[in-house]
Design a protein around this motif. Structure first.
Motif, PDB file in Angstrom:
ATOM      1  N   SER A  94      36.741 -69.976 149.723  1.00  0.00           N
ATOM      2  CA  SER A  94      37.234 -70.440 151.013  1.00  0.00           C
ATOM      3  C   SER A  94      37.626 -71.908 150.934  1.00  0.00           C
ATOM      4  CB  SER A  94      36.152 -70.237 152.081  1.00  0.00           C
ATOM      5  OG  SER A  94      36.552 -70.805 153.299  1.00  0.00           O
ATOM      6  N   HIS A  95      36.762 -72.713 150.280  1.00  0.00           N
ATOM      7  CA  HIS A  95      37.046 -74.139 150.140  1.00  0.00           C
ATOM      8  C   HIS A  95      38.268 -74.362 149.261  1.00  0.00           C
ATOM      9  CE1 HIS A  95      36.697 -77.988 147.937  1.00  0.00           C
ATOM     10  NE2 HIS A  95      36.377 -78.452 149.131  1.00  0.00           N
ATOM     11  N   ASP A  96      38.299 -73.676 148.102  1.00  0.00           N
ATOM     12  CA  ASP A  96      39.377 -73.902 147.143  1.00  0.00           C
ATOM     13  C   ASP A  96      40.715 -73.397 147.642  1.00  0.00           C
ATOM     14  OD1 ASP A  96      37.656 -75.097 145.407  1.00  0.00           O
ATOM     15  OD2 ASP A  96      37.298 -73.327 144.187  1.00  0.00           O
ATOM     16  N   LEU A  97      40.705 -72.413 148.520  1.00  0.00           N
ATOM     17  CA  LEU A  97      41.955 -71.927 149.094  1.00  0.00           C
ATOM     18  C   LEU A  97      42.375 -72.763 150.307  1.00  0.00           C
ATOM     19  CD1 LEU A  97      41.469 -68.055 148.928  1.00  0.00           C
ATOM     20  CD2 LEU A  97      43.139 -69.398 147.656  1.00  0.00           C
ATOM     21  N   ARG A  98      41.392 -73.183 151.103  1.00  0.00           N
ATOM     22  CA  ARG A  98      41.700 -73.918 152.327  1.00  0.00           C
ATOM     23  C   ARG A  98      42.389 -75.249 152.028  1.00  0.00           C
ATOM     24  NH1 ARG A  98      37.136 -73.468 154.551  1.00  0.00           N
ATOM     25  NH2 ARG A  98      36.194 -75.420 153.815  1.00  0.00           N
ATOM     26  N   THR A  99      41.915 -75.940 150.976  1.00  0.00           N
ATOM     27  CA  THR A  99      42.466 -77.262 150.658  1.00  0.00           C
ATOM     28  C   THR A  99      43.955 -77.199 150.310  1.00  0.00           C
ATOM     29  OG1 THR A  99      40.299 -78.019 149.903  1.00  0.00           O
ATOM     30  CG2 THR A  99      42.214 -79.284 149.181  1.00  0.00           C
ATOM     31  N   PRO A 100      44.370 -76.370 149.307  1.00  0.00           N
ATOM     32  CA  PRO A 100      45.808 -76.323 149.015  1.00  0.00           C
ATOM     33  C   PRO A 100      46.629 -75.704 150.133  1.00  0.00           C
ATOM     34  CG  PRO A 100      44.637 -74.678 147.712  1.00  0.00           C
ATOM     35  CD  PRO A 100      43.599 -75.535 148.361  1.00  0.00           C
ATOM     36  N   LEU A 101      46.056 -74.744 150.878  1.00  0.00           N
ATOM     37  CA  LEU A 101      46.806 -74.142 151.980  1.00  0.00           C
ATOM     38  C   LEU A 101      47.070 -75.161 153.085  1.00  0.00           C
ATOM     39  CD1 LEU A 101      45.166 -70.595 152.275  1.00  0.00           C
ATOM     40  CD2 LEU A 101      47.493 -71.144 151.535  1.00  0.00           C
ATOM     41  N   THR A 102      46.126 -76.074 153.294  1.00  0.00           N
ATOM     42  CA  THR A 102      46.332 -77.141 154.276  1.00  0.00           C
ATOM     43  C   THR A 102      47.472 -78.051 153.842  1.00  0.00           C
ATOM     44  OG1 THR A 102      43.979 -77.096 154.881  1.00  0.00           O
ATOM     45  CG2 THR A 102      45.237 -79.053 155.489  1.00  0.00           C
ATOM     46  N   VAL A 103      47.485 -78.364 152.535  1.00  0.00           N
ATOM     47  CA  VAL A 103      48.562 -79.196 151.989  1.00  0.00           C
ATOM     48  C   VAL A 103      49.907 -78.478 152.118  1.00  0.00           C
ATOM     49  CG1 VAL A 103      49.447 -80.330 149.916  1.00  0.00           C
ATOM     50  CG2 VAL A 103      46.995 -80.370 150.402  1.00  0.00           C
ATOM     51  N   ILE A 104      49.901 -77.165 151.788  1.00  0.00           N
ATOM     52  CA  ILE A 104      51.135 -76.371 151.891  1.00  0.00           C
ATOM     53  C   ILE A 104      51.647 -76.376 153.333  1.00  0.00           C
ATOM     54  CG2 ILE A 104      52.009 -73.991 151.827  1.00  0.00           C
ATOM     55  CD1 ILE A 104      50.257 -73.558 149.341  1.00  0.00           C
ATOM     56  N   TYR A 107      53.454 -79.560 154.020  1.00  0.00           N
ATOM     57  CA  TYR A 107      54.810 -79.577 153.464  1.00  0.00           C
ATOM     58  C   TYR A 107      55.758 -78.712 154.280  1.00  0.00           C
ATOM     59  CZ  TYR A 107      53.010 -81.887 149.258  1.00  0.00           C
ATOM     60  OH  TYR A 107      52.450 -82.771 148.380  1.00  0.00           O
ATOM     61  N   VAL A 108      55.267 -77.548 154.737  1.00  0.00           N
ATOM     62  CA  VAL A 108      56.104 -76.658 155.546  1.00  0.00           C
ATOM     63  C   VAL A 108      56.486 -77.342 156.854  1.00  0.00           C
ATOM     64  CG1 VAL A 108      56.133 -74.495 156.855  1.00  0.00           C
ATOM     65  CG2 VAL A 108      55.202 -74.541 154.533  1.00  0.00           C
ATOM     66  N   GLU A 109      55.515 -77.998 157.486  1.00  0.00           N
ATOM     67  CA  GLU A 109      55.795 -78.718 158.730  1.00  0.00           C
ATOM     68  C   GLU A 109      56.798 -79.848 158.501  1.00  0.00           C
ATOM     69  OE1 GLU A 109      51.959 -79.939 160.028  1.00  0.00           O
ATOM     70  OE2 GLU A 109      51.485 -78.010 160.983  1.00  0.00           O
ATOM     71  N   LYS A 123      63.843 -82.768 147.787  1.00  0.00           N
ATOM     72  CA  LYS A 123      63.522 -82.222 146.469  1.00  0.00           C
ATOM     73  C   LYS A 123      62.036 -82.395 146.153  1.00  0.00           C
ATOM     74  CE  LYS A 123      68.080 -82.818 144.354  1.00  0.00           C
ATOM     75  NZ  LYS A 123      68.864 -83.517 143.293  1.00  0.00           N
ATOM     76  N   ALA A 124      61.491 -83.571 146.478  1.00  0.00           N
ATOM     77  CA  ALA A 124      60.073 -83.841 146.198  1.00  0.00           C
ATOM     78  C   ALA A 124      59.173 -82.918 147.017  1.00  0.00           C
ATOM     79  CB  ALA A 124      59.750 -85.303 146.492  1.00  0.00           C
ATOM     80  N   THR A 125      59.543 -82.712 148.288  1.00  0.00           N
ATOM     81  CA  THR A 125      58.734 -81.852 149.162  1.00  0.00           C
ATOM     82  C   THR A 125      58.757 -80.404 148.687  1.00  0.00           C
ATOM     83  OG1 THR A 125      59.186 -83.285 151.067  1.00  0.00           O
ATOM     84  CG2 THR A 125      58.409 -81.052 151.526  1.00  0.00           C
ATOM     85  N   VAL A 126      59.945 -79.911 148.339  1.00  0.00           N
ATOM     86  CA  VAL A 126      60.063 -78.528 147.856  1.00  0.00           C
ATOM     87  C   VAL A 126      59.316 -78.359 146.532  1.00  0.00           C
ATOM     88  CG1 VAL A 126      61.675 -76.787 146.984  1.00  0.00           C
ATOM     89  CG2 VAL A 126      62.240 -78.096 149.043  1.00  0.00           C
ATOM     90  N   ALA A 127      59.404 -79.357 145.642  1.00  0.00           N
ATOM     91  CA  ALA A 127      58.710 -79.288 144.352  1.00  0.00           C
ATOM     92  C   ALA A 127      57.195 -79.259 144.552  1.00  0.00           C
ATOM     93  CB  ALA A 127      59.109 -80.480 143.480  1.00  0.00           C
ATOM     94  N   ASN A 128      56.696 -80.096 145.460  1.00  0.00           N
ATOM     95  CA  ASN A 128      55.260 -80.117 145.743  1.00  0.00           C
ATOM     96  C   ASN A 128      54.803 -78.819 146.389  1.00  0.00           C
ATOM     97  OD1 ASN A 128      54.754 -82.708 144.750  1.00  0.00           O
ATOM     98  ND2 ASN A 128      55.355 -83.681 146.679  1.00  0.00           N
ATOM     99  N   THR A 133      51.799 -73.867 145.922  1.00  0.00           N
ATOM    100  CA  THR A 133      51.813 -72.412 146.097  1.00  0.00           C
ATOM    101  C   THR A 133      51.403 -71.719 144.803  1.00  0.00           C
ATOM    102  OG1 THR A 133      53.587 -72.603 147.736  1.00  0.00           O
ATOM    103  CG2 THR A 133      53.217 -70.435 146.764  1.00  0.00           C
ATOM    104  N   ASN A 134      51.903 -72.214 143.676  1.00  0.00           N
ATOM    105  CA  ASN A 134      51.513 -71.656 142.375  1.00  0.00           C
ATOM    106  C   ASN A 134      50.025 -71.848 142.110  1.00  0.00           C
ATOM    107  OD1 ASN A 134      53.976 -70.591 141.573  1.00  0.00           O
ATOM    108  ND2 ASN A 134      54.656 -72.497 140.628  1.00  0.00           N
ATOM    109  N   ASN A 135      49.467 -72.968 142.562  1.00  0.00           N
ATOM    110  CA  ASN A 135      48.030 -73.209 142.395  1.00  0.00           C
ATOM    111  C   ASN A 135      47.209 -72.156 143.131  1.00  0.00           C
ATOM    112  OD1 ASN A 135      48.492 -75.466 140.855  1.00  0.00           O
ATOM    113  ND2 ASN A 135      48.128 -76.926 142.497  1.00  0.00           N
TER     114      ASN A 135
END
Length: 311
Positions: A94-104, A107-109, A123-128, A133-135
């Motif tokens: 839950s922790h490991d998924l919540r952190t990158p999903l929050t970041v994602i 970026y979406v916002e 380009k930087a936003t799409v790359a991040n 997402t791959n993580n």
């Protein structure tokens, strides 16, 4: 009545009386055993069934009961451990998924104002966004890989594998990252071809995990090494670094499911705690062994042993 007949009747009556008393005594003892068993089961204690008896059959019966109680306690302990591990797994996932999903989500916002962003910022936003997402996908894949390995649903075909080339390939895969971190690389791989009984895909993953782990946690030692040696009956692969190492207590736990090395070595690095568990199970699936030895800033080495194929 003949004296002999009277004697025989007396003996028979005596035997009947002895047998009756024996059965009566055995019945009483069995009732006591039943009561003790009921108390042990109802109270859920780990005590053994202790009872003194002269009956050999009951003594053997008690031995088997105590063996069953031992087994039952082991099952209960294993269940409690598994339940605790699953709870920790869910919390960590839950922790490991919540952190990158929050970041994602961030970026979406940010992309909602796509029209007002500069080209470089887009380009930087799409790359991040792509990287994060791959993580998440990688973490989910690791979780399911471990589940399959532990459940026995993952079949691993074994064949002859040229291990020299696989070791070289995996070092080359990290060449750019090793240069970027300015790590000295010490490679000791013999020219003589060495073959093991294993699986090429699994071996690539094992070495990838170990090298990645050494870079993530041992880069402060500024050196990473991989050694390939031939033994009498096996082939030994060592991946090592000279970083801050792992404490002796933690060394016994690093292969546990969801035990994170950041607890022991690097608080700034957040890992899922799945990589080394998967590595251990893959090595064992190839009928090999893996162990860890660590002395801070001297050498931290993961040693894998595989069955050698000779010609």
């Amino acid at each position: 009545m003949e004296p002999l007949l009277i004697l025989m009747i007396i003996i028979l009556l005596g035997l009947v009386l002895v047998q009756f008393n024996s059965k009566r005594k055995m019945k009483k003892e069995l009732l006591v055993i039943q009561e003790k068993m009921t108390d042990i089961i109802d109270q859920g204690t780990s005590e053994k069934l202790l009872f003194q008896t002269e009956e050999a059959v009951i003594r053997q019966f008690l031995i088997q009961i105590n063996r069953l109680l031992d087994y039952n306690q082991k099952v209960i302990a294993d269940y409690a451990k598994t339940k605790l591990e699953l709870q920790k797994m869910l919390a960590n996932m839950s922790h490991d998924l919540r952190t990158p999903l929050t970041v994602i989500l961030g970026y979406v916002e940010k992309l909602t104002i796509y029209e007002t962003m500069s080209e470089d910022d887009r380009k930087a936003t799409v790359a991040n966004l792509h990287r994060k997402t791959n993580n998440v996908i990688s973490l989910i894949n690791q979780f399911f890989d471990l589940v399959r390995l532990e459940s026995g649903d993952s079949f691993l075909p074994l064949d002859r594998v040229h291990i020299n080339e696989i070791c070289r390939k995996n070092v080359l895969d990290f060449y750019g990252l090793l240069q970027a971190k300015k790590l000295q690389v010490e490679i000791d791989i013999p020219e003589q071809p060495l073959y093991i009984f294993g699986n090429e895909e699994a071996l690539n993953r094992v070495l990838n995990n170990l090298i990645s782990n050494a870079i993530s946690y041992g880069s402060d030692g500024q050196v990473l090494g991989i050694t390939l040696q031939e033994g009498e009956k096996d082939i030994v692969v060592e991946v090592w670094d000279k970083g801050k190492g792992i404490s002796e207590i933690d060394q016994e736990r690093v292969f546990e499911r969801l035990y994170t090395l950041d607890d022991a070595r690097n608080q700034a690095f957040q890992g899922s705690g799945l990589g080394l568990s998967i590595t251990k199970r893959l090595v064992e699936a190839m009928r090999g062994t893996i162990q860890l030895e660590s002395k801070p800033y001297i050498k931290t080495v993961f040693t894998c042993r595989f069955r050698k194929i000779s010609f």
